[in-house]
Design a protein around this motif. Structure first.
Motif, PDB file in Angstrom:
ATOM      1  N   THR A   1       0.834  -1.200   0.000  1.00  0.00           N
ATOM      2  CA  THR A   1       0.000   0.000   0.000  1.00  0.00           C
ATOM      3  C   THR A   1       0.868   1.249   0.000  1.00  0.00           C
ATOM      4  OG1 THR A   1      -0.087   0.105   2.399  1.00  0.00           O
ATOM      5  CG2 THR A   1      -1.751  -1.253   1.324  1.00  0.00           C
ATOM      6  N   GLN A   2       0.218   2.382  -0.173  1.00  0.00           N
ATOM      7  CA  GLN A   2       0.948   3.643  -0.246  1.00  0.00           C
ATOM      8  C   GLN A   2       1.001   4.365   1.097  1.00  0.00           C
ATOM      9  OE1 GLN A   2      -0.639   5.999  -3.408  1.00  0.00           O
ATOM     10  NE2 GLN A   2      -0.533   4.379  -4.896  1.00  0.00           N
ATOM     11  N   ASN A   3       0.388   3.804   2.139  1.00  0.00           N
ATOM     12  CA  ASN A   3       0.346   4.492   3.427  1.00  0.00           C
ATOM     13  C   ASN A   3       1.129   3.741   4.499  1.00  0.00           C
ATOM     14  OD1 ASN A   3      -1.367   2.340   3.572  1.00  0.00           O
ATOM     15  ND2 ASN A   3      -2.955   3.392   4.717  1.00  0.00           N
ATOM     16  N   ILE A   4       2.263   3.158   4.126  1.00  0.00           N
ATOM     17  CA  ILE A   4       3.105   2.448   5.088  1.00  0.00           C
ATOM     18  C   ILE A   4       3.586   3.401   6.174  1.00  0.00           C
ATOM     19  CG2 ILE A   4       5.280   1.209   5.392  1.00  0.00           C
ATOM     20  CD1 ILE A   4       4.941   0.124   2.567  1.00  0.00           C
ATOM     21  N   ASN A   5       3.983   4.616   5.780  1.00  0.00           N
ATOM     22  CA  ASN A   5       4.464   5.602   6.752  1.00  0.00           C
ATOM     23  C   ASN A   5       3.387   5.935   7.778  1.00  0.00           C
ATOM     24  OD1 ASN A   5       7.025   5.891   5.576  1.00  0.00           O
ATOM     25  ND2 ASN A   5       6.229   7.334   4.065  1.00  0.00           N
ATOM     26  N   LEU A   6       2.140   5.994   7.315  1.00  0.00           N
ATOM     27  CA  LEU A   6       1.038   6.320   8.223  1.00  0.00           C
ATOM     28  C   LEU A   6       0.789   5.177   9.204  1.00  0.00           C
ATOM     29  CD1 LEU A   6      -1.076   8.475   8.870  1.00  0.00           C
ATOM     30  CD2 LEU A   6      -2.622   7.317   7.284  1.00  0.00           C
ATOM     31  N   ILE A   7       0.784   3.935   8.723  1.00  0.00           N
ATOM     32  CA  ILE A   7       0.607   2.769   9.597  1.00  0.00           C
ATOM     33  C   ILE A   7       1.750   2.709  10.615  1.00  0.00           C
ATOM     34  CG2 ILE A   7       0.505   0.254   9.667  1.00  0.00           C
ATOM     35  CD1 ILE A   7      -1.987   1.561   8.517  1.00  0.00           C
ATOM     36  N   PHE A   8       2.940   2.959  10.147  1.00  0.00           N
ATOM     37  CA  PHE A   8       4.122   2.959  11.016  1.00  0.00           C
ATOM     38  C   PHE A   8       3.974   4.017  12.116  1.00  0.00           C
ATOM     39  CE2 PHE A   8       8.899   3.028  11.488  1.00  0.00           C
ATOM     40  CZ  PHE A   8       9.000   1.678  11.797  1.00  0.00           C
ATOM     41  N   PHE A   9       3.475   5.198  11.724  1.00  0.00           N
ATOM     42  CA  PHE A   9       3.277   6.280  12.682  1.00  0.00           C
ATOM     43  C   PHE A   9       2.241   5.903  13.733  1.00  0.00           C
ATOM     44  CE2 PHE A   9       0.666   9.935  13.906  1.00  0.00           C
ATOM     45  CZ  PHE A   9       1.609  10.707  14.567  1.00  0.00           C
ATOM     46  N   TYR A  10       1.101   5.334  13.295  1.00  0.00           N
ATOM     47  CA  TYR A  10       0.054   4.935  14.229  1.00  0.00           C
ATOM     48  C   TYR A  10       0.596   3.947  15.267  1.00  0.00           C
ATOM     49  CZ  TYR A  10      -3.631   7.012  11.325  1.00  0.00           C
ATOM     50  OH  TYR A  10      -4.430   7.875  10.641  1.00  0.00           O
ATOM     51  N   ALA A  11       1.349   2.958  14.783  1.00  0.00           N
ATOM     52  CA  ALA A  11       1.865   1.922  15.678  1.00  0.00           C
ATOM     53  C   ALA A  11       2.865   2.504  16.682  1.00  0.00           C
ATOM     54  CB  ALA A  11       2.521   0.814  14.856  1.00  0.00           C
ATOM     55  N   LEU A  12       3.792   3.308  16.176  1.00  0.00           N
ATOM     56  CA  LEU A  12       4.813   3.880  17.058  1.00  0.00           C
ATOM     57  C   LEU A  12       4.209   4.858  18.049  1.00  0.00           C
ATOM     58  CD1 LEU A  12       7.699   4.485  14.500  1.00  0.00           C
ATOM     59  CD2 LEU A  12       7.679   2.829  16.370  1.00  0.00           C
ATOM     60  N   TYR A  13       3.260   5.679  17.571  1.00  0.00           N
ATOM     61  CA  TYR A  13       2.627   6.640  18.482  1.00  0.00           C
ATOM     62  C   TYR A  13       1.901   5.914  19.614  1.00  0.00           C
ATOM     63  CZ  TYR A  13      -0.762   9.805  20.459  1.00  0.00           C
ATOM     64  OH  TYR A  13      -1.519  10.512  21.351  1.00  0.00           O
ATOM     65  N   THR A  14       1.184   4.847  19.274  1.00  0.00           N
ATOM     66  CA  THR A  14       0.437   4.100  20.291  1.00  0.00           C
ATOM     67  C   THR A  14       1.373   3.556  21.364  1.00  0.00           C
ATOM     68  OG1 THR A  14      -1.208   3.465  18.626  1.00  0.00           O
ATOM     69  CG2 THR A  14      -1.157   2.191  20.669  1.00  0.00           C
ATOM     70  N   ILE A  15       2.481   2.957  20.930  1.00  0.00           N
ATOM     71  CA  ILE A  15       3.433   2.369  21.877  1.00  0.00           C
ATOM     72  C   ILE A  15       4.077   3.442  22.750  1.00  0.00           C
ATOM     73  CG2 ILE A  15       5.599   1.086  22.078  1.00  0.00           C
ATOM     74  CD1 ILE A  15       4.839  -0.314  19.444  1.00  0.00           C
ATOM     75  N   ILE A  16       4.566   4.502  22.116  1.00  0.00           N
ATOM     76  CA  ILE A  16       5.330   5.508  22.846  1.00  0.00           C
ATOM     77  C   ILE A  16       4.441   6.356  23.752  1.00  0.00           C
ATOM     78  CG2 ILE A  16       6.695   7.612  22.548  1.00  0.00           C
ATOM     79  CD1 ILE A  16       8.007   6.252  20.164  1.00  0.00           C
ATOM     80  N   SER A  17       3.274   6.759  23.250  1.00  0.00           N
ATOM     81  CA  SER A  17       2.387   7.575  24.086  1.00  0.00           C
ATOM     82  C   SER A  17       1.924   6.787  25.304  1.00  0.00           C
ATOM     83  CB  SER A  17       1.184   8.054  23.272  1.00  0.00           C
ATOM     84  OG  SER A  17       0.425   6.947  22.804  1.00  0.00           O
ATOM     85  N   THR A  18       1.614   5.502  25.107  1.00  0.00           N
ATOM     86  CA  THR A  18       1.208   4.666  26.244  1.00  0.00           C
ATOM     87  C   THR A  18       2.339   4.548  27.257  1.00  0.00           C
ATOM     88  OG1 THR A  18      -0.261   3.399  24.785  1.00  0.00           O
ATOM     89  CG2 THR A  18       0.310   2.406  26.906  1.00  0.00           C
ATOM     90  N   THR A  19       3.563   4.397  26.765  1.00  0.00           N
ATOM     91  CA  THR A  19       4.718   4.286  27.658  1.00  0.00           C
ATOM     92  C   THR A  19       4.934   5.573  28.448  1.00  0.00           C
ATOM     93  OG1 THR A  19       5.759   2.756  26.100  1.00  0.00           O
ATOM     94  CG2 THR A  19       7.178   3.767  27.745  1.00  0.00           C
ATOM     95  N   VAL A  20       4.847   6.719  27.757  1.00  0.00           N
ATOM     96  CA  VAL A  20       5.079   8.005  28.418  1.00  0.00           C
ATOM     97  C   VAL A  20       4.029   8.258  29.491  1.00  0.00           C
ATOM     98  CG1 VAL A  20       5.056  10.509  28.083  1.00  0.00           C
ATOM     99  CG2 VAL A  20       6.269   9.040  26.473  1.00  0.00           C
ATOM    100  N   PHE A  21       2.763   8.088  29.132  1.00  0.00           N
ATOM    101  CA  PHE A  21       1.702   8.346  30.095  1.00  0.00           C
ATOM    102  C   PHE A  21       1.736   7.327  31.234  1.00  0.00           C
ATOM    103  CE2 PHE A  21      -0.499  10.090  26.160  1.00  0.00           C
ATOM    104  CZ  PHE A  21      -0.059  11.374  26.420  1.00  0.00           C
ATOM    105  N   GLY A  22       2.117   6.089  30.904  1.00  0.00           N
ATOM    106  CA  GLY A  22       2.258   5.080  31.954  1.00  0.00           C
ATOM    107  C   GLY A  22       3.345   5.452  32.938  1.00  0.00           C
ATOM    108  N   ALA A  23       4.449   5.995  32.417  1.00  0.00           N
ATOM    109  CA  ALA A  23       5.551   6.423  33.292  1.00  0.00           C
ATOM    110  C   ALA A  23       5.133   7.590  34.173  1.00  0.00           C
ATOM    111  CB  ALA A  23       6.754   6.807  32.445  1.00  0.00           C
ATOM    112  N   ILE A  24       4.350   8.502  33.615  1.00  0.00           N
ATOM    113  CA  ILE A  24       3.870   9.645  34.404  1.00  0.00           C
ATOM    114  C   ILE A  24       2.958   9.174  35.530  1.00  0.00           C
ATOM    115  CG2 ILE A  24       2.443  11.730  34.318  1.00  0.00           C
ATOM    116  CD1 ILE A  24       3.456  12.148  31.453  1.00  0.00           C
TER     117      ILE A  24
END
Length: 376
Positions: A15-38
């Motif tokens: 597909t042409q939206n690999i960058n978007l899928i990659f962004f969604y996945a990384l954002y989910t992981i990192i945002s959850t980690t940051v808020f979990g740490a807080i």
């Protein structure tokens, strides 16, 4: 987590939206980690000697997931306009800045994972802080592209309205000169007729009627006067677009009619998206009609103020007697030959975001009709 991201990228590599899928996945992981740490830090601050054991289990099983859900809900709600723009705009997805955002997120994830694999507990706070900075940068970036995109839309829409209004004004000027010229000629004809009638010169009377008045009647019946119907439209952007397309169709020799019985004040969806859809439908109708022997386009707008429903109906002539409707909405499928076929597919992609809007299509007896239905 990294494995899941890589698997998603591998599965969707076509597909042409690999960058978007990659962004969604990384954002989910990192945002959850940051808020979990807080939240974990808050737990450490709030826990007392008496509540340490019980509070830890409650925080881990109930409070932390609940707070994460609430925080993510409000952030996603705030980011929804940005994410919609990002999802619709493939140029943004392929832009180098967006790729750098993904790279930054990916590096953050690697650093975070390394602190656990090698048990470098002393750097966890630094990595969490780096995560937080990355998240802030992403939020600022998404806010920036939203504002930039909306500003560009406003500029484009204003330019479109200006271009269409200029064309519309020129056409009105032509109509005015036509009527003014006929009024002048009509006065002279009446004088000539009066003299012929007084002298009982019926040959001259027949000559004036057959050679002059008949042609004047045809001139007054020209389809350009269809534009007067547009006065019922109170949405400037739509009026500008319709006037431009109708003039375009008339200049190509296509008989064009439009009916609007009530004042048109709302389209019940984003005006720019509505204009994009109308533009595609009108362009398709013009392109399909101009190749037919009996070229015509009929437009009707039905306003139902009680049901808060609008119906924009457009019917045009086609060279084909009928076609497979469900095939026309697929990418690159068309009845107009090579180099076409993305229009109706794009319409379908726009309508995905609107539950209260849909498109009805029919094709029979060399007549192709489409009805855009929107509800408020």
């Amino acid at each position: 987590m990294i494995l899941l991201v890589l698997m998603a990228q591998f599965i969707l590599k076509s597909t042409q939206n690999i960058n978007l899928i990659f962004f969604y996945a990384l954002y989910t992981i990192i945002s959850t980690t940051v808020f979990g740490a807080i939240i974990q830090s808050l737990e450490n601050l709030l826990a007392t000697d008496f509540l340490v054991q019980d509070a830890s289990s409650i925080f881990d099983t109930i409070v932390t997931p609940l707070f994460l859900t609430i925080i993510q809900y409000f952030i996603i709600k705030y980011l929804t306009p940005s994410l919609l723009i990002l999802r619709k705009n493939r140029n943004l997805q392929q832009h180098v800045t967006f790729k750098l955002m993904n790279l930054l997120l990916f590096l953050s994830l690697i650093f975070y994972t390394a602190t656990y694999i090698f048990n470098i507990s002393g750097y966890k706070h630094i990595v969490n802080l780096f995560f937080a900075y990355c998240l802030i940068i992403i939020l600022v970036y998404l806010h920036y592209i939203t504002r930039s995109h909306l500003n560009q839309q406003i500029i484009d829409q204003k330019q479109l309205q200006l271009d269409n209004l200029t064309h519309y004004t020129q056409q009105i000027e032509e109509l005015y000169h036509s009527l003014n010229g006929f009024r002048h000629d009509y006065a002279n004809l009446m004088i000539s007729l009066e003299e012929s009638i007084q002298t009982n010169n019926m040959t001259h009377v027949h000559h004036i009627y057959n050679d002059v008045l008949k042609s004047a009647k045809l001139k007054l019946g020209h389809n350009n006067y269809t534009l007067s119907t547009l006065r019922a439209i109170e949405i400037p952007a739509i009026k500008s677009l319709l006037s431009h397309k109708i003039i375009d169709a008339l200049e190509k020799g296509i008989r064009t009619e439009i009916e609007i019985e009530q004042q048109w004040t709302s389209c019940h969806m984003d005006t720019l998206d509505y204009i994009r859809i109308l533009g595609i439908l009108l362009d398709n109708a013009i392109e399909a009609s101009e190749n037919t022997a009996n070229a015509f386009i009929h437009i009707a707008v039905i306003i139902d103020p009680v049901q808060k429903e609008n119906r924009f109906i457009i019917e045009n002539a086609t060279t084909e007697e009928t076609s497979a409707i469900h095939q026309l909405f697929k990418h690159s499928v068309t009845t107009k030959g090579n180099g076409h076929g993305t229009g109706l597919h794009n319409v379908q992609q726009i309508l995905i975001d609107y539950e209260q809007a849909h498109l009805e299509t029919a094709h029979a007896n060399h007549k192709f009709s489409q009805t855009l239905v929107t509800q408020g």
